[in-house]
Design a protein around this motif. Structure first.
Motif, PDB file in Angstrom:
ATOM      1  N   PRO A  44      -1.201  -2.598 -22.378  1.00 61.42           N
ATOM      2  CA  PRO A  44      -2.228  -3.277 -21.581  1.00 61.42           C
ATOM      3  C   PRO A  44      -1.703  -4.424 -20.718  1.00 61.42           C
ATOM      4  O   PRO A  44      -2.255  -4.695 -19.656  1.00 61.42           O
ATOM      5  CB  PRO A  44      -3.215  -3.800 -22.624  1.00 61.42           C
ATOM      6  N   SER A  45      -0.603  -5.073 -21.133  1.00 60.46           N
ATOM      7  CA  SER A  45      -0.146  -6.189 -20.286  1.00 60.46           C
ATOM      8  C   SER A  45       0.414  -5.635 -18.969  1.00 60.46           C
ATOM      9  O   SER A  45       0.247  -6.245 -17.906  1.00 60.46           O
ATOM     10  CB  SER A  45       0.868  -7.054 -21.014  1.00 60.46           C
ATOM     11  N   ALA A  46       1.044  -4.464 -19.026  1.00 62.50           N
ATOM     12  CA  ALA A  46       1.537  -3.842 -17.784  1.00 62.50           C
ATOM     13  C   ALA A  46       0.354  -3.451 -16.903  1.00 62.50           C
ATOM     14  O   ALA A  46       0.363  -3.668 -15.684  1.00 62.50           O
ATOM     15  CB  ALA A  46       2.390  -2.614 -18.105  1.00 62.50           C
ATOM     16  N   MET A  47      -0.694  -2.901 -17.532  1.00 64.91           N
ATOM     17  CA  MET A  47      -1.897  -2.528 -16.773  1.00 64.91           C
ATOM     18  C   MET A  47      -2.474  -3.761 -16.085  1.00 64.91           C
ATOM     19  O   MET A  47      -2.811  -3.741 -14.911  1.00 64.91           O
ATOM     20  CB  MET A  47      -2.919  -1.888 -17.725  1.00 64.91           C
ATOM     21  N   GLN A  48      -2.544  -4.836 -16.841  1.00 67.38           N
ATOM     22  CA  GLN A  48      -3.165  -6.035 -16.267  1.00 67.38           C
ATOM     23  C   GLN A  48      -2.347  -6.592 -15.102  1.00 67.38           C
ATOM     24  O   GLN A  48      -2.900  -6.956 -14.058  1.00 67.38           O
ATOM     25  CB  GLN A  48      -3.342  -7.091 -17.349  1.00 67.38           C
ATOM     26  N   LYS A  49      -1.025  -6.587 -15.257  1.00 61.19           N
ATOM     27  CA  LYS A  49      -0.187  -7.111 -14.161  1.00 61.19           C
ATOM     28  C   LYS A  49      -0.328  -6.229 -12.919  1.00 61.19           C
ATOM     29  O   LYS A  49      -0.444  -6.734 -11.803  1.00 61.19           O
ATOM     30  CB  LYS A  49       1.285  -7.140 -14.590  1.00 61.19           C
ATOM     31  N   ALA A  50      -0.314  -4.922 -13.127  1.00 58.01           N
ATOM     32  CA  ALA A  50      -0.396  -4.008 -11.968  1.00 58.01           C
ATOM     33  C   ALA A  50      -1.757  -4.133 -11.290  1.00 58.01           C
ATOM     34  O   ALA A  50      -1.862  -4.103 -10.058  1.00 58.01           O
ATOM     35  CB  ALA A  50      -0.148  -2.570 -12.429  1.00 58.01           C
ATOM     36  N   GLN A  51      -2.803  -4.314 -12.109  1.00 53.68           N
ATOM     37  CA  GLN A  51      -4.146  -4.428 -11.552  1.00 53.68           C
ATOM     38  C   GLN A  51      -4.315  -5.735 -10.775  1.00 53.68           C
ATOM     39  O   GLN A  51      -4.846  -5.758  -9.671  1.00 53.68           O
ATOM     40  CB  GLN A  51      -5.161  -4.400 -12.698  1.00 53.68           C
ATOM     41  N   THR A  52      -3.841  -6.824 -11.384  1.00 52.31           N
ATOM     42  CA  THR A  52      -3.951  -8.130 -10.723  1.00 52.31           C
ATOM     43  C   THR A  52      -3.214  -8.085  -9.389  1.00 52.31           C
ATOM     44  O   THR A  52      -3.697  -8.579  -8.363  1.00 52.31           O
ATOM     45  CB  THR A  52      -3.338  -9.229 -11.621  1.00 52.31           C
ATOM     46  N   GLU A  53      -2.047  -7.467  -9.395  1.00 52.00           N
ATOM     47  CA  GLU A  53      -1.268  -7.380  -8.153  1.00 52.00           C
ATOM     48  C   GLU A  53      -2.047  -6.593  -7.091  1.00 52.00           C
ATOM     49  O   GLU A  53      -2.208  -7.062  -5.955  1.00 52.00           O
ATOM     50  CB  GLU A  53       0.066  -6.688  -8.445  1.00 52.00           C
ATOM     51  N   ALA A  54      -2.564  -5.407  -7.473  1.00 57.32           N
ATOM     52  CA  ALA A  54      -3.276  -4.569  -6.489  1.00 57.32           C
ATOM     53  C   ALA A  54      -4.477  -5.321  -5.932  1.00 57.32           C
ATOM     54  O   ALA A  54      -4.772  -5.259  -4.733  1.00 57.32           O
ATOM     55  CB  ALA A  54      -3.710  -3.255  -7.132  1.00 57.32           C
ATOM     56  N   ARG A  55      -5.171  -6.050  -6.813  1.00 57.64           N
ATOM     57  CA  ARG A  55      -6.395  -6.730  -6.374  1.00 57.64           C
ATOM     58  C   ARG A  55      -6.104  -7.996  -5.573  1.00 57.64           C
ATOM     59  O   ARG A  55      -6.977  -8.506  -4.887  1.00 57.64           O
ATOM     60  CB  ARG A  55      -7.283  -7.018  -7.589  1.00 57.64           C
ATOM     61  N   SER A  56      -4.875  -8.508  -5.685  1.00 58.93           N
ATOM     62  CA  SER A  56      -4.572  -9.662  -4.835  1.00 58.93           C
ATOM     63  C   SER A  56      -4.007  -9.203  -3.485  1.00 58.93           C
ATOM     64  O   SER A  56      -4.192  -9.876  -2.478  1.00 58.93           O
ATOM     65  CB  SER A  56      -3.625 -10.633  -5.541  1.00 58.93           C
ATOM     66  N   VAL A  57      -3.364  -8.055  -3.456  1.00 62.03           N
ATOM     67  CA  VAL A  57      -2.812  -7.572  -2.173  1.00 62.03           C
ATOM     68  C   VAL A  57      -3.916  -6.997  -1.282  1.00 62.03           C
ATOM     69  O   VAL A  57      -3.935  -7.209  -0.073  1.00 62.03           O
ATOM     70  CB  VAL A  57      -1.707  -6.514  -2.424  1.00 62.03           C
ATOM     71  N   PHE A  58      -4.868  -6.273  -1.873  1.00 62.56           N
ATOM     72  CA  PHE A  58      -5.916  -5.630  -1.073  1.00 62.56           C
ATOM     73  C   PHE A  58      -7.244  -6.363  -1.268  1.00 62.56           C
ATOM     74  O   PHE A  58      -7.517  -6.878  -2.351  1.00 62.56           O
ATOM     75  CB  PHE A  58      -6.079  -4.160  -1.492  1.00 62.56           C
ATOM     76  N   SER A  59      -8.072  -6.364  -0.196  1.00 67.41           N
ATOM     77  CA  SER A  59      -9.372  -7.013  -0.375  1.00 67.41           C
ATOM     78  C   SER A  59     -10.519  -6.003  -0.451  1.00 67.41           C
ATOM     79  O   SER A  59     -11.239  -5.973  -1.446  1.00 67.41           O
ATOM     80  CB  SER A  59      -9.614  -8.056   0.708  1.00 67.41           C
ATOM     81  N   ASP A  60     -10.704  -5.143   0.591  1.00 67.05           N
ATOM     82  CA  ASP A  60     -11.840  -4.204   0.547  1.00 67.05           C
ATOM     83  C   ASP A  60     -11.417  -2.836   0.044  1.00 67.05           C
ATOM     84  O   ASP A  60     -12.154  -2.146  -0.629  1.00 67.05           O
ATOM     85  CB  ASP A  60     -12.412  -3.972   1.949  1.00 67.05           C
ATOM     86  N   ASN A  61     -10.241  -2.434   0.456  1.00 66.49           N
ATOM     87  CA  ASN A  61      -9.813  -1.085   0.138  1.00 66.49           C
ATOM     88  C   ASN A  61      -8.286  -1.031   0.129  1.00 66.49           C
ATOM     89  O   ASN A  61      -7.637  -1.922   0.668  1.00 66.49           O
ATOM     90  CB  ASN A  61     -10.345  -0.119   1.215  1.00 66.49           C
ATOM     91  N   VAL A  62      -7.748   0.028  -0.455  1.00 60.32           N
ATOM     92  CA  VAL A  62      -6.289   0.176  -0.474  1.00 60.32           C
ATOM     93  C   VAL A  62      -5.848   0.789   0.852  1.00 60.32           C
ATOM     94  O   VAL A  62      -6.452   1.755   1.318  1.00 60.32           O
ATOM     95  CB  VAL A  62      -5.882   1.107  -1.636  1.00 60.32           C
ATOM     96  N   THR A  63      -4.819   0.214   1.450  1.00 65.56           N
ATOM     97  CA  THR A  63      -4.283   0.819   2.678  1.00 65.56           C
ATOM     98  C   THR A  63      -2.807   1.125   2.453  1.00 65.56           C
ATOM     99  O   THR A  63      -2.134   0.417   1.695  1.00 65.56           O
ATOM    100  CB  THR A  63      -4.378  -0.153   3.872  1.00 65.56           C
ATOM    101  N   GLU A  64      -2.310   2.129   3.131  1.00 67.35           N
ATOM    102  CA  GLU A  64      -0.886   2.453   2.951  1.00 67.35           C
ATOM    103  C   GLU A  64       0.025   1.344   3.466  1.00 67.35           C
ATOM    104  O   GLU A  64       1.112   1.151   2.948  1.00 67.35           O
ATOM    105  CB  GLU A  64      -0.562   3.764   3.663  1.00 67.35           C
ATOM    106  N   GLU A  65      -0.462   0.625   4.478  1.00 65.15           N
ATOM    107  CA  GLU A  65       0.369  -0.442   5.057  1.00 65.15           C
ATOM    108  C   GLU A  65       0.724  -1.489   3.999  1.00 65.15           C
ATOM    109  O   GLU A  65       1.774  -2.114   4.061  1.00 65.15           O
ATOM    110  CB  GLU A  65      -0.368  -1.173   6.195  1.00 65.15           C
ATOM    111  N   GLY A  66      -0.163  -1.688   3.005  1.00 63.80           N
ATOM    112  CA  GLY A  66       0.085  -2.744   2.014  1.00 63.80           C
ATOM    113  C   GLY A  66       0.854  -2.269   0.789  1.00 63.80           C
ATOM    114  O   GLY A  66       1.237  -3.086  -0.062  1.00 63.80           O
TER     115      GLY A  66
END
Ligand code: HEM
Length: 329
Positions: A149-171
């Motif tokens: 779960p700590s890996a899940m949390q780190k990956a999730q926090t990262e994704a949610r800080s990089v993207f705001s509305d949606n995931v884009t390939e550019e990011g």
């Protein structure tokens, strides 16, 4: 032929040109998971398989084909592929879409490219090599993050800080932790545990064994990835080992060869990696994930099963997705 595919279908330019297809299929993936969400959980593999199938097929054939039929029945495969090729030929005859309808050559698919060069046979190989490998990598990465779960949390926090509305390939290139998660997944669960067989060109002695010239040699990348001589705590899932590390999967570091090395190395690395990153980034960004029946992470069974030169999960991964309100942490 291999060189042709690398240049025409799997080059950076081509992979980039398929971006609109991938983004569309990623939205369908998120919608399919949201629709099938229930307290009993969702079997991720078929949904991921449909996504990978659609992305690869739209690049290769111009449209999605039925995955199960293609993989399971050679005759159905032949007739589906004939249909695709005939479709393309007919369009060419009526001169409507031999090239892309918008006149942009970069949106040609593999069938167009191969028809231009009159080489039709390679289509099926490309499809088979690209779909199952990416699906299994995504499923294993999710399974490992659920167990850790700590890996899940780190990956999730990262994704949610990089993207705001949606995931884009550019990011996607900003997701460093996710990149480490994918590498660690490929180290522990390479979708092709044995590389394409090689033949030795000269006599050699490996690990005390004499290898005569012209022997067939099988390279076991699964065993190399878990060899304690090259990896600390080799059986442990620890994406951190790849952070600030120069070890990558491009065939120069022999302790880590998920895509092989040398002349027969996988030509689909770029294509495969962007599909895996895009799917995982969407799963992490749009959903929180729970195990069914109040199962604890340590009870999740990640036993591997080897068949048809593939490492499969003995128990299919069953997870409960909880859709996240965009804007919440
Ligand atoms: C996570 C994704 C993938 C992994 C881990 C993977 C892994 C591999 C491996 C280990 C090989 C054998 C390399 C060797 O023996 O040195 C291979 C070959 C191949 N891969 Fe991939 N692959 C992936 C995705 C793809 C995709 C997306 C495509 C195409 C759309 C593709 C096309 C091919 C082809 C055509 C070959 C055969 C190359 C030859 O015969 O010379 N792969 N792949």
């Amino acid at each position: 032929m291999r060189k042709l595919c690398v240049v025409e279908l799997l080059s950076a330019r081509r992979v980039l040109s398929f971006r609109p297809h991938r983004m569309e299929e990623a939205s369908k993936l998120v919608a399919a998971i949201s629709r099938s969400s229930s307290h009993e959980g969702v079997r991720l593999k078929p949904i991921l398989g449909t996504f990978a199938n659609a992305v690869v097929c739209r690049a290769a054939f111009g449209k999605p084909l039925k995955l199960v039929a293609l993989l399971d029945d050679a005759m159905v495969t032949d007739s589906l592929l004939d249909e695709v090729i005939n479709d393309h030929m007919a369009k060419r005859r009526t001169n409507s879409t031999a090239k892309a309808t918008d006149g942009d050559q970069t949106t040609e698919d593999l069938v167009d490219v191969l028809l231009n060069l009159q080489k039709n046979m390679y289509v099926q190989d490309m499809f088979l090599a690209g779909t199952d490998t990416t699906t299994r990598t995504i499923e294993w990465a999710m399974a490992e993050m659920m167990k850790n779960p700590s890996a899940m949390q780190k990956a999730q926090t990262e994704a949610r800080s990089v993207f705001s509305d949606n995931v884009t390939e550019e990011g996607l290139h900003e997701l460093e932790y996710l990149d480490a998660v994918i590498k660690e997944t490929l180290r522990l669960h390479p979708p092709g545990p044995f590389l394409i067989p090689r033949e030795s060109r000269e006599e050699a002695n490996v690990g005390g064994f004499d290898i005569p010239v012209r022997s067939q040699v099988l390279v076991n990348v699964w065993a190399i990835g878990r060899d304690p001589r090259y990896w600390n705590e080799a059986d442990k899932f620890s994406p951190e080992r790849f952070l600030n590390s120069t070890t990558d999967y491009r065939g120069a570091h022999f302790q880590f060869l998920p895509f092989g090395a040398g002349r027969r190395m996988c030509p689909g690395i770029q294509f495969g990696m962007v599909v895996v990153q895009l799917a995982l980034a969407n799963l992490l960004f749009h959903f929180d994930w729970k195990l069914p029946n109040e199962m604890k992470p340590e009870d999740l069974d990640l036993t591997e099963e080897f068949s048809d030169n593939a490492l499969k999960m003995r128990e299919t991964l069953l997870l409960i997705p909880v859709a996240r309100r965009i804007g919440s942490p």
